[in-house]
Design an enzyme around this catalytic site. Sequence first.
Site, short mmCIF file in Angstrom:
data_model
loop_
_atom_site.label_atom_id
_atom_site.label_comp_id
_atom_site.label_asym_id
_atom_site.label_seq_id
_atom_site.Cartn_x
_atom_site.Cartn_y
_atom_site.Cartn_z
N LYS A 52 0.09 -6.13 2.15
CA LYS A 52 0.50 -5.34 0.98
C LYS A 52 1.79 -4.58 1.30
CE LYS A 52 -4.20 -4.96 -0.74
NZ LYS A 52 -5.50 -4.32 -0.55
N GLN A 96 -8.29 1.32 0.05
CA GLN A 96 -8.83 0.03 0.49
C GLN A 96 -10.36 0.08 0.57
OE1 GLN A 96 -7.12 -2.81 0.91
NE2 GLN A 96 -8.91 -3.95 1.58
N ASP A 119 -5.68 -0.34 -8.75
CA ASP A 119 -6.74 -1.36 -8.79
C ASP A 119 -7.49 -1.37 -10.11
OD1 ASP A 119 -7.02 -2.67 -6.17
OD2 ASP A 119 -7.41 -0.66 -5.40
N1 GUN Z 1 -10.89 -4.82 -0.82
C1 GUN Z 1 -10.90 -6.15 -1.11
N2 GUN Z 1 -10.18 -6.40 -2.20
C2 GUN Z 1 -9.69 -5.22 -2.63
C3 GUN Z 1 -8.85 -4.84 -3.72
O1 GUN Z 1 -8.42 -5.65 -4.55
N3 GUN Z 1 -8.57 -3.51 -3.80
C4 GUN Z 1 -9.05 -2.59 -2.91
N4 GUN Z 1 -8.73 -1.33 -3.10
N5 GUN Z 1 -9.83 -2.92 -1.90
C5 GUN Z 1 -10.13 -4.24 -1.76
#
Ligand code: GUN
Length: 306
Positions: A52, A96, A119
């Site tokens: 990311k 996360q 998200d």
């Molecule tokens: N953990 C696995 N996929 C994701 C996601 O799309 N967003 C977040 N915040 N954590 C994750």
Amino acid sequence: MAVLDGRQVAESIQAETAAEVAKLKSERGIVPGLAVIMAGDDPASRSYVGSKSRLAEKLGIRSELVKLPADVSLAELLRILAEKNADPGIHAILVQMPLPAGLDPWAVIDRIDPAKDADAFHPANQGLILQNRGRVYPCTPLGVMRLLDHYAIDPAGMNAAVVGRSFLVGKPMAAMLSNRNATVTLCHSRTLGLAAILREAQLVVAAVGKPGFISAEMVKPGAVLVDVGINHVDKEADFEKFCPPSLYESFKKKGSVITGDIHYQAFAKATHYTPVPGGVGPLTVAMLMHNTVELCKRSISVTRDA
Ligand code: GUN
């Protein structure tokens, strides 16, 4: 059976996002800012978080990574979150998941400013999605929708089965397909008669996290198969059960391979399918960048086409 190439679609989303970032910079003097908060040191999370940050930098987005120990207190995590909520240089925040055991994810998600919720995990954003008026959408299901659109696969009128009911993927995916006029069945690992439901589905989205969970016999001939699963297979017996023999050399060399939730033998029955890796995975990170720019633009009331 055509491959739905997530890498290629992710590249076009990245190019589109980089152009928007450049425009925001030149016309408004604004650099979109993304804060990624990670608690603990889960290796998979570390790798996602790293990709990311790298992609953000490549596209001209300012990214801040806050790494916290696994035993961070809820109070400290909320303090940092409040700091990012109040920071005018931060337009999008991602915490996360999964959080370390002992930290209640809802206690954290509830405190993300819904206008900075990269998200779309906050209940206000999930509610707006159910009402078909989302501000932003969770990255993985949004990536799936973009992939279908890219290949002109219109879910309207289709029987769509979503397997997996997490708030990250399955639940918003079901709502988003319903918003696009699919007839959706939201299934999960305990669904009775799953095979019969899947055999009627023109579109299957699998997000259960179990290798080969959906077998070739469960798939309707001519279906579109979308596989969100990312499963690490490191045992020889599992490899033989779930992975194509063509990957054996790579398995022996690396000691593991990644495979999805849909058994590879099902692909032969599909009109379209996503490979794992290279299907939905690359789209998730690209959509996070898209959401960051979207939230930045919303914060200054610039519409998409302005
Ligand atoms: N953990 C696995 N996929 C994701 C996601 O799309 N967003 C977040 N915040 N954590 C994750």
